[in-house]
Design an enzyme around this catalytic site. Sequence first.
Site, PDB file in Angstrom:
ATOM      1  CB  SER A 204     -47.777 -71.683 -40.918  1.00  0.00           C
ATOM      2  OG  SER A 204     -48.434 -72.885 -40.652  1.00  0.00           O
ATOM      3  CG  ASP A 433     -54.118 -69.798 -36.607  1.00  0.00           C
ATOM      4  OD1 ASP A 433     -54.432 -70.823 -37.233  1.00  0.00           O
ATOM      5  OD2 ASP A 433     -53.068 -69.165 -36.830  1.00  0.00           O
ATOM      6  CG  HIS A 462     -52.950 -70.611 -40.622  1.00  0.00           C
ATOM      7  ND1 HIS A 462     -52.356 -70.709 -39.387  1.00  0.00           N
ATOM      8  CD2 HIS A 462     -52.090 -71.221 -41.496  1.00  0.00           C
ATOM      9  CE1 HIS A 462     -51.196 -71.342 -39.498  1.00  0.00           C
ATOM     10  NE2 HIS A 462     -51.017 -71.654 -40.763  1.00  0.00           N
TER      11      HIS A 462
END
Length: 492
Positions: A204, A433, A462
């Site tokens: 991320s 996601d 995610h």
Amino acid sequence: MAVSRGLRRLTAALVGGLIGVTPVTGAAALTPVTGAAGAAAGLRGFYRQSVDWGACPEAEAPARAECGTVEVPLDYRHPKGMTLDVAVSRLPATGPGLRLGALAVNFGGPGVSGVTELDARAEDLAGLNRRYDLIGFDPRGVARSAPVNCGDLSGVTTPARLAEACTHFSGWLLPWLGTPDAARDLDVIRQAVGDDRLAYLGFSYGARLGAVYAHQFPARAGRIVLDGVPDPALDTAATALGQARAFQKALTAFAADCAAADCPLPGRDAAEVLAGITADARRLDGGTLPTDIGDLDHADYLRGVQNALYSKDSWPYLRQALGAVRGGDGDSMMRLAYPQASGAEAVGDWAGEPQDNTETAKLAIDCRDTSERRTAAQLRALDARFAAASPVFGRGIEATLLACTGWPRGGDATRHVAAPHAPQMLMVGTTGDPATPYPGARGMAKALGNGSHVLTYRGEGHGAYFAHSACVREAVDAYLLEGALPPDGAAC
């Protein structure tokens, strides 16, 4: 200290949608440093240090974990000035097999403690830990590394007042929390643990940090994997709109799964279950649910639903919470909405557990990493686009675009992450996601311009490496352990 209900909801509203996907910059676009040999004279001392490893004070740390600090300059342009201690941890390689060096891991955020998260994820990373020392670190401003401190926030109710409080207590630090400075710190860590090149696994926001590192230090980049990848070409509004669409898509996928079996809401298909979820949200907004729901309100309800979409592992808990709400119990949904309180104060020493400052640190870093500052009036022009993108989450995600109201102005230079001379990397993108939508992996590979490969995970949630996909794990491990990139466009 306890965090007030109002502050908890304010910080959740500001950071809730944008987890590690804001365009990143930093204090300035500075000339890259390429390690001890190429460092400016004032930086040589930082590149000659090593970590004095010792026992970790946290009770939850694995017995074999080691902890220490790395000293870095607050301002890399003035390295003889103030310095910071960046907290690092190490899980030494267990074997069998030839030790490959150290693998630095960033778990996202920004604002997530890498030291704490490495402890929690040690078992999940055991395959890589056989041949790599795993390195966790708290980036500057986070947890044990010169944490952002905003004082007593119990009476704070607006974004501007929050920014004012954080500036009052941490104004000396805020200009130096940009991702390029964190990438410079990462290069000092690389040298301090004894590696010529950085091996790195970033999730991320950690994917953004890894790309910025490669942009600044292409000659020092080694095997790098980025999972849950934001698109650097998008500004904050385009990023937020993409998230709104992706969260709506993820909610529809959950609703279809719920309708298939044992759903607490009536409905034969995704559309009918989705209608039930939105109806309950409206009832909470109007206060018309016929039962005593306790502390839960409309915003909490949507926050809990949205949080549960980050991982398919949370879908059973979301089913339970939705049913409980209909039965008059809001506690399960509140636990999904606020799994941990935001940090009102932060303790930066190693004497004990640092108080979590994840959300305030995230705001400080995100707002340093963009020059964009919008007013409520400017945001109204986007209302229709967000409503169309997500009837359920659009309004809340749109509101995150006001998160940086009142914060010192940031910059946008490092949205440009070109690294044509860095080694090829592996981007991992998940089709479902919600936080870093799948096109981001392709966008990042294009922006890097070094022929990096994209691995597609056809799934929900995610990030992919921790998503129980043996295919993804094997591909990532093969690259990090053996240097074997999967073909560009491969899918799991």
